[in-house]
Motif scaffolding. Structure first.
Motif, PDB file in Angstrom:
ATOM      1  N   GLU A 142      53.721   6.220 -13.148  1.00  0.00           N
ATOM      2  CA  GLU A 142      53.920   6.937 -11.884  1.00  0.00           C
ATOM      3  C   GLU A 142      52.615   6.964 -11.081  1.00  0.00           C
ATOM      4  O   GLU A 142      52.628   6.836  -9.851  1.00  0.00           O
ATOM      5  N   ARG A 143      51.497   7.122 -11.773  1.00  0.00           N
ATOM      6  CA  ARG A 143      50.207   7.096 -11.089  1.00  0.00           C
ATOM      7  C   ARG A 143      49.921   5.709 -10.517  1.00  0.00           C
ATOM      8  O   ARG A 143      49.348   5.574  -9.426  1.00  0.00           O
ATOM      9  N   SER A 144      50.356   4.669 -11.217  1.00  0.00           N
ATOM     10  CA  SER A 144      50.167   3.304 -10.718  1.00  0.00           C
ATOM     11  C   SER A 144      50.912   3.104  -9.406  1.00  0.00           C
ATOM     12  O   SER A 144      50.390   2.481  -8.471  1.00  0.00           O
ATOM     13  N   PHE A 145      52.133   3.630  -9.324  1.00  0.00           N
ATOM     14  CA  PHE A 145      52.868   3.546  -8.062  1.00  0.00           C
ATOM     15  C   PHE A 145      52.134   4.304  -6.954  1.00  0.00           C
ATOM     16  O   PHE A 145      52.121   3.869  -5.798  1.00  0.00           O
ATOM     17  N   ALA A 146      51.527   5.432  -7.304  1.00  0.00           N
ATOM     18  CA  ALA A 146      50.762   6.195  -6.309  1.00  0.00           C
ATOM     19  C   ALA A 146      49.568   5.383  -5.812  1.00  0.00           C
ATOM     20  O   ALA A 146      49.252   5.391  -4.614  1.00  0.00           O
ATOM     21  N   TRP A 147      48.900   4.665  -6.715  1.00  0.00           N
ATOM     22  CA  TRP A 147      47.780   3.808  -6.313  1.00  0.00           C
ATOM     23  C   TRP A 147      48.261   2.744  -5.333  1.00  0.00           C
ATOM     24  O   TRP A 147      47.593   2.466  -4.320  1.00  0.00           O
ATOM     25  N   LEU A 148      49.409   2.152  -5.632  1.00  0.00           N
ATOM     26  CA  LEU A 148      49.944   1.105  -4.752  1.00  0.00           C
ATOM     27  C   LEU A 148      50.249   1.651  -3.364  1.00  0.00           C
ATOM     28  O   LEU A 148      49.999   0.983  -2.349  1.00  0.00           O
ATOM     29  N   MET A 149      50.777   2.861  -3.311  1.00  0.00           N
ATOM     30  CA  MET A 149      51.185   3.427  -2.030  1.00  0.00           C
ATOM     31  C   MET A 149      49.997   3.811  -1.152  1.00  0.00           C
ATOM     32  O   MET A 149      50.162   4.145   0.022  1.00  0.00           O
TER      33      MET A 149
END
Length: 279
Positions: free
Chosen positions: A235-242
């Motif tokens: 979930e944190r990885s998706f936040a980094w992408l966004m």
């Protein structure tokens, strides 16, 4: 840009944007780019420094602007897009992501290849430039667009990315995602996932690849957002992408170009982390 500018070592362009490579980041990325045709004996000549090309692509990823709206201090947008497209087709972004990820894992005391991963998906709205054939509707999220399926290690670093229409079920996409993991990372033994990847995916992964798929379910009576054990990493990885505006929506005509920008964003994050650790 002067035509004799060295494509590997420097650029005459002044760094002015937050997305521009630092010298330390460029030192990590430059050796991983394809050798220019002129330097490999295949003829031709590049009139723009590779660093300016990479900075332009990072600017697109970070700002979310149109290719045609690239600032004038970058090379022409058609040139930049041409490099981006060719490097997507040649797997260049994937290779850079792999090498920098391995270096970052080494720098934190880990082995190059992971033994445990987390998988998840993210649906995003698609712009009108995305053709109907490569988009879909996610009824659960009520999103018309595309879906990103990623696998990350325990640090949240991207191992595999796959982009489909938003209507593709997680269980369906997981078959290809797990196959890709088995081919590229034979060291993997455990996979964490949410309830969307329940059996028969867990049984299939164990029988075909020897993966133990552990389903991390929501807590009984849970309401609202709660950090889930193990799964918080993806979930944190998706936040980094966004954080990269190009990824807040899908604008790419081709799914592989959408995957390319996920890898560019991943390289962006890891190069920053690694260059700070090494400085």
């Amino acid at each position: 840009m002067h035509p004799t500018c060295d494509p590997w070592l420097h650029t005459t362009r002044t760094s002015v944007y937050p997305s521009d490579c630092t010298d330390a980041e460029w030192a990590l990325i430059a050796p991983l780019l394809p050798v220019p045709a002129a330097l490999s004996g295949r003829g031709g000549h590049e009139h723009h420094c590779r660093r300016a090309i990479v900075d332009a692509i990072r600017y697109i990823a970070d700002s979310g602007t149109k290719w045609r709206s690239l600032p004038v201090d970058f090379p022409p947008f058609k040139t930049v897009y041409g490099f981006y497209s060719r490097w997507v087709s040649a797997g260049v972004w994937d290779r850079i992501n792999t090498v920098i990820r391995e270096k970052l894992r080494y720098a934190t005391g880990r082995k190059a290849e992971p033994s445990a991963v987390s998988i998840d998906s993210q649906s995003v709205k698609a712009d009108m430039t995305v053709p109907a054939a490569t988009r879909g509707y996610d009824g659960g999220k009520k999103i018309n667009g595309r879906k990103r399926h990623i696998a990350v290690d325990t640090m949240g670093l991207i191992l595999v990315v796959m982009v489909t229409g938003a209507g593709v079920q997680d269980r369906t996409a997981a078959r290809d995602l797990l196959f890709a993991l088995s081919q590229r990372f034979p060291t993997i033994a455990r996979v964490w996932a949410d309830s969307g990847y329940q059996s028969p995916i867990a049984d299939l992964a164990r029988e075909l690849y020897g993966f133990v798929v552990e389903i991390v379910s929501k807590l009984a009576g849970q309401r609202g957002f709660v950090v889930q054990p193990r799964r918080w990493v993806v979930e944190r990885s998706f936040a980094w992408l966004m954080h990269r505006r190009r990824l807040c929506r899908d604008y790419e005509r081709k799914p592989e170009h959408a995957e390319g920008f996920v890898l560019v964003a991943s390289i962006f994050v890891m190069a920053r982390q690694l260059s700070k650790m090494e400085s």
